[in-house]
Design a protein around this motif. Structure first.
Motif, PDB file in Angstrom:
ATOM      1  N   ALA A  36       0.835  -1.205   0.000  1.00  0.00           N
ATOM      2  CA  ALA A  36       0.000   0.000   0.000  1.00  0.00           C
ATOM      3  C   ALA A  36       0.868   1.254   0.000  1.00  0.00           C
ATOM      4  CB  ALA A  36      -0.935  -0.007   1.208  1.00  0.00           C
ATOM      5  N   GLY A  37       1.934   1.241   0.824  1.00  0.00           N
ATOM      6  CA  GLY A  37       2.822   2.394   0.878  1.00  0.00           C
ATOM      7  C   GLY A  37       3.531   2.637  -0.450  1.00  0.00           C
ATOM      8  N   ALA A  38       3.926   1.557  -1.116  1.00  0.00           N
ATOM      9  CA  ALA A  38       4.585   1.686  -2.417  1.00  0.00           C
ATOM     10  C   ALA A  38       3.628   2.257  -3.457  1.00  0.00           C
ATOM     11  CB  ALA A  38       5.105   0.330  -2.870  1.00  0.00           C
ATOM     12  N   ARG A  39       2.359   1.850  -3.398  1.00  0.00           N
ATOM     13  CA  ARG A  39       1.367   2.388  -4.342  1.00  0.00           C
ATOM     14  C   ARG A  39       1.165   3.876  -4.134  1.00  0.00           C
ATOM     15  NH1 ARG A  39      -3.082  -2.509  -3.852  1.00  0.00           N
ATOM     16  NH2 ARG A  39      -2.095  -3.926  -5.364  1.00  0.00           N
ATOM     17  N   VAL A  40       1.154   4.303  -2.884  1.00  0.00           N
ATOM     18  CA  VAL A  40       0.996   5.736  -2.585  1.00  0.00           C
ATOM     19  C   VAL A  40       2.172   6.528  -3.157  1.00  0.00           C
ATOM     20  CG1 VAL A  40       1.062   7.430  -0.711  1.00  0.00           C
ATOM     21  CG2 VAL A  40      -0.457   5.455  -0.549  1.00  0.00           C
ATOM     22  N   LYS A  41       3.390   6.060  -2.895  1.00  0.00           N
ATOM     23  CA  LYS A  41       4.581   6.763  -3.378  1.00  0.00           C
ATOM     24  C   LYS A  41       4.634   6.773  -4.904  1.00  0.00           C
ATOM     25  CE  LYS A  41       7.359   5.817   0.737  1.00  0.00           C
ATOM     26  NZ  LYS A  41       8.541   5.108   1.298  1.00  0.00           N
ATOM     27  N   ASN A  42       4.280   5.650  -5.522  1.00  0.00           N
ATOM     28  CA  ASN A  42       4.319   5.586  -6.982  1.00  0.00           C
ATOM     29  C   ASN A  42       3.235   6.448  -7.624  1.00  0.00           C
ATOM     30  OD1 ASN A  42       6.520   3.859  -6.970  1.00  0.00           O
ATOM     31  ND2 ASN A  42       5.286   2.005  -7.060  1.00  0.00           N
ATOM     32  N   THR A  43       2.093   6.556  -6.954  1.00  0.00           N
ATOM     33  CA  THR A  43       1.035   7.433  -7.465  1.00  0.00           C
ATOM     34  C   THR A  43       1.491   8.881  -7.440  1.00  0.00           C
ATOM     35  OG1 THR A  43      -0.732   5.923  -6.751  1.00  0.00           O
ATOM     36  CG2 THR A  43      -1.344   8.226  -7.100  1.00  0.00           C
TER      37      THR A  43
END
Length: 207
Positions: A36-43
């Protein structure tokens, strides 16, 4: 005299089993949080890349990509000779926005429109769903920015990490309401609270 063995589990064996189960569950939850954290940063990184491409285009052409375009696929940059008002509020301008950014020299690829959250970035002008009457251009998750298309917990985390934590103000906005209930968030919230889950919109303000 023969030796007999108790076939039942000892307390130590039972305890070990529970410890192992706890470790497995802990790793599973930790892995989910990392994803979830990686998705936030990538977004956020994806939105920032689009913004950087706009700045680069503006420095070269003196206008926003798509601004003044009367066709979705202009043959040349000079063909976009309509009104350069800084607002991309026609279908032709919004389609040309993406088209021009992907032309030579390509500032974006077609895949740069794809979000880690399973949606695609689209372009809209300011509307009531963005909580602002001030003319502006936004990239939004989903085709129109009015339908709930992402888990509000992602919008909450993005807003809290990179903006003001208020869904109705700042440069990152959503259709969520300010509060701590389902489908709501506010500054400083624990965004990953399962009770918050709801589908909402997400918008990033451009130049």
């Amino acid at each position: 005299m023969s030796n007999t063995r108790n076939n039942g589990f000892t307390m130590i064996e039972v305890a070990i089993v529970f410890v192992i189960i706890g470790l497995i569950l802990g790793l599973a939850f930790k892995g989910r949080d990392l994803i979830a954290g990686a998705r936030v940063k990538n977004t956020y990184a994806g939105a920032s890349k689009i913004q950087a491409a706009i700045v680069s285009f503006h420095e070269r052409q003196g206008r926003l990509p798509g601004d003044g375009c009367n066709a979705a696929s202009p043959a040349t940059a000079s063909a976009c000779n309509g009104l350069h008002d800084g607002l991309l509020n026609t279908a032709a301008e919004q389609a040309a926005f993406w088209y021009e950014l992907q032309q030579q020299p390509a500032l974006l690829s077609a895949s740069d429109r794809n979000m880690p959250l399973g949606q695609q970035w689209h372009l809209v002008s300011a509307g009531t769903n963005l909580g602002s009457n001030t003319p502006a251009n936004w990239i939004v998750a989903g085709p129109d920015g009015t339908s709930g298309v992402i888990d509000v917990r992602y919008a909450c985390e993005l807003d809290n990490l990179y903006d003001d934590g208020n869904p109705a103000t700042g440069n990152i906005r959503s259709s969520a309401e300010v509060g701590s209930g389902a489908g709501q968030y506010r500054q400083g919230d624990d965004c990953w609270n399962p009770a918050k889950a709801a589908m909402k919109t997400l918008a990033f303000r451009l130049l």
